[in-house]
Design an enzyme around this catalytic site. Structure first.
Site, short mmCIF file in Angstrom:
data_model
loop_
_atom_site.label_atom_id
_atom_site.label_comp_id
_atom_site.label_asym_id
_atom_site.label_seq_id
_atom_site.Cartn_x
_atom_site.Cartn_y
_atom_site.Cartn_z
CB THR A 110 39.31 66.80 11.42
OG1 THR A 110 38.69 65.61 11.93
CG2 THR A 110 40.55 67.11 12.23
CE LYS A 136 34.93 66.56 9.93
NZ LYS A 136 34.47 65.24 9.50
CG ASN A 168 35.22 67.41 4.58
OD1 ASN A 168 34.84 68.13 3.66
ND2 ASN A 168 35.60 66.16 4.38
CG ASP A 205 33.13 64.17 6.15
OD1 ASP A 205 34.23 63.71 5.79
OD2 ASP A 205 32.99 64.92 7.13
N GLY A 249 25.47 62.11 15.11
CA GLY A 249 26.48 63.16 15.22
C GLY A 249 26.80 63.74 13.84
CB ALA A 285 30.12 60.88 10.73
CG ASN A 301 22.05 59.67 18.74
OD1 ASN A 301 23.12 59.08 18.57
ND2 ASN A 301 21.97 60.85 19.34
CB THR A 314 20.88 62.16 22.79
OG1 THR A 314 22.10 61.91 23.50
CG2 THR A 314 20.14 63.31 23.40
CE1 TYR A 364 40.94 55.90 10.27
CE2 TYR A 364 38.80 56.65 9.48
CZ TYR A 364 40.02 56.91 10.05
OH TYR A 364 40.32 58.19 10.42
N GLY A 380 35.17 51.76 7.27
CA GLY A 380 35.22 53.19 6.97
C GLY A 380 36.41 53.66 6.16
P1 NAP Z 1 30.16 63.08 16.91
O1 NAP Z 1 29.63 64.21 16.14
O2 NAP Z 1 30.80 63.30 18.23
O3 NAP Z 1 28.92 62.03 17.13
C1 NAP Z 1 29.05 60.86 17.88
C2 NAP Z 1 27.72 60.07 17.85
O4 NAP Z 1 27.94 58.81 18.48
C3 NAP Z 1 26.60 60.74 18.61
O5 NAP Z 1 25.39 60.44 17.95
C4 NAP Z 1 26.65 60.05 19.99
O6 NAP Z 1 25.39 59.98 20.63
C5 NAP Z 1 27.06 58.66 19.59
N1 NAP Z 1 27.75 57.97 20.68
C6 NAP Z 1 28.95 58.32 21.24
N2 NAP Z 1 29.29 57.43 22.20
C7 NAP Z 1 28.29 56.51 22.25
C8 NAP Z 1 28.05 55.36 23.04
N3 NAP Z 1 28.93 54.95 23.98
N4 NAP Z 1 26.92 54.64 22.81
C9 NAP Z 1 26.04 55.04 21.88
N5 NAP Z 1 26.19 56.12 21.10
C10 NAP Z 1 27.32 56.85 21.28
O7 NAP Z 1 31.22 62.24 16.08
P2 NAP Z 1 31.32 62.10 14.47
O8 NAP Z 1 32.12 63.19 13.90
O9 NAP Z 1 29.96 61.84 13.93
O10 NAP Z 1 32.26 60.77 14.36
C11 NAP Z 1 31.77 59.53 14.79
C12 NAP Z 1 32.74 58.40 14.41
O11 NAP Z 1 32.88 58.34 13.00
C13 NAP Z 1 34.15 58.55 14.95
O12 NAP Z 1 34.59 57.27 15.34
C14 NAP Z 1 34.96 59.04 13.76
O13 NAP Z 1 36.32 58.63 13.82
C15 NAP Z 1 34.25 58.32 12.62
N6 NAP Z 1 34.35 59.02 11.33
C16 NAP Z 1 34.84 58.33 10.26
C17 NAP Z 1 34.94 58.96 9.03
C18 NAP Z 1 35.50 58.22 7.85
O14 NAP Z 1 35.91 58.87 6.88
N7 NAP Z 1 35.53 56.90 7.86
C19 NAP Z 1 34.53 60.30 8.88
C20 NAP Z 1 34.00 60.96 10.00
C21 NAP Z 1 33.93 60.31 11.23
P3 NAP Z 1 24.82 61.20 21.56
O15 NAP Z 1 24.19 62.16 20.59
O16 NAP Z 1 23.84 60.56 22.45
O17 NAP Z 1 26.00 61.80 22.28
#
Ligand code: NAP
Length: 307
Positions: free
Chosen positions: A87, A91, A112, A127, A154, A156, A176, A178, A251, A272
């Site tokens: 995680t 990853k 993952n 995922d 990001g 996910a 997004n 960015t 979730y 989620g």
């Molecule tokens: P990540 O790779 O860090 O990506 C985060 C994304 O969110 C990026 O696109 C980022 O934009 C954007 N972001 C962050 N803060 C923001 C804000 N304040 N306003 C607007 N956009 C914002 O994270 P990830 O691994 O994809 O995980 C993201 C979320 O999904 C987490 O909450 C995680 O717990 C959840 N998740 C759930 C599952 C599930 O099984 N349900 C699985 C994986 C992840 P920038 O590119 O501009 O930084």
């Protein structure tokens, strides 16, 4: 990926220990590597699955300190672990230390879960498939021919957008903060799948029109996650239309403020938890070759969330 090395190879069969009567009892060790991992629901889900199937085994959290990922992954082989989840934040980085990737892991460019088979470290990604299974089974939604808006770009979002493209979604718009990252992911979707795709920024007129066109909106940013439970300020509730399915991969809390806004506009919603449960169930099956008890895993996750 690293070259295969001459290492003393330990198969999981060799992790068997002798009981007093001379019969063999396999000790199966599974786990999750990340930093931090204390919040993970995976130990509860997988330990419940092991217990339910009567398998001798344990699933442990392994907190891997920054800079120690290579050693930790080598430990999977050296210690004969049965398999591990990977995680945040490892990853993608973990690909450097594996011998082989499944087509899903190749497609997504992230891993993952890892299994050690015949001494070979194999990487897989569940995922995207976990999301898809939740979408189909819980949402009754088939992406084929549909328009999708993915919020966030990001890790996910990448798994989700690529798997939706592979499942013949017609168009995927990635929005997004960015913008360049959204454009990059959209280009990847166009290159690797048959779907049309575009990348846009947040808070733009384009976002309103993408939301209006969408059959499915998937929220993948951490915005709205406990303890910061406010809805995204860059998405206006009036952009939801009632026949859109709205999926938030968060979730905690259940439901998020984003989903409450969508439901108030008449949308069907999914959180989620289903994605979490199905990515875990698919990993469990990949490790064990057995049908994973997904409902048992869901109940364990719910108990953990409630506690
Ligand atoms: P990540 O790779 O860090 O990506 C985060 C994304 O969110 C990026 O696109 C980022 O934009 C954007 N972001 C962050 N803060 C923001 C804000 N304040 N306003 C607007 N956009 C914002 O994270 P990830 O691994 O994809 O995980 C993201 C979320 O999904 C987490 O909450 C995680 O717990 C959840 N998740 C759930 C599952 C599930 O099984 N349900 C699985 C994986 C992840 P920038 O590119 O501009 O930084």
């Amino acid at each position: 990926m690293r070259q295969e090395r001459e290492l003393p190879v330990k198969k999981f069969d060799e992790a068997a220990s002798k009981k007093a009567d001379g019969s063999e009892e396999k000790v199966r060790v599974l786990g999750i590597m990340g930093y931090p991992v204390g919040h993970s629901l995976s130990p509860a889900m997988h330990n419940a699955a092991l217990r339910h199937l009567g398998l001798k085994g344990v699933y442990l959290p392994f907190e891997v300190l920054p800079g120690y990922l290579e050693e930790a992954v080598a430990g999977i082989r050296a210690l004969g672990l049965w398999g591990v989840n990977v995680t945040i934040p490892y990853k993608e980085k973990v690909l450097d230390y594996l011998d082989w990737l499944t087509p899903q892991a190749e497609l997504i460019g992230a891993v993952n879960c890892i299994a050690c088979r015949e001494g070979r470290l194999e990487g897989h990604n569940t995922d995207g498939e976990g999301f898809l299974r939740s979408l189909r089974e819980e949402g009754g939604f088939d992406p084929e021919g549909k328009e999708v808006l993915v919020l966030g770009a990001g890790g996910a979002a990448r798994a989700i957008a690529l798997v939706l493209g592979q499942s013949r979604a017609q168009k995927i718009v990635v929005a997004n903060r960015t913008r360049e990252k959204a454009e990059e992911l959209a280009a990847q979707v166009r290159r690797r799948t048959a779907a049309d795709a575009a990348g846009i920024g947040l808070g733009s007129q384009e976002l309103a029109s993408a939301a209006f066109q969408a059959d499915l909106i998937v929220q993948t940013t951490p915005v709205g996650m406990y303890p910061h439970e406010e809805p995204p300020d860059w998405f206006k509730p009036e952009w939801f239309k009632a026949d859109t399915l709205v999926y938030d991969i968060i979730y905690r809390p259940r439901p998020t403020a984003f989903l409450r806004q969508a439901a108030a506009r008449g949308c069907r919603t999914l959180d989620g938890l289903g994605m979490l449960v199905f990515q875990g169930a698919l990993a469990f099956s990949w490790w064990t070759g057995l049908d994973a008890p997904a409902e048992v895993m869901r109940e364990a996750a719910l108990r953990e969330l409630g506690s």
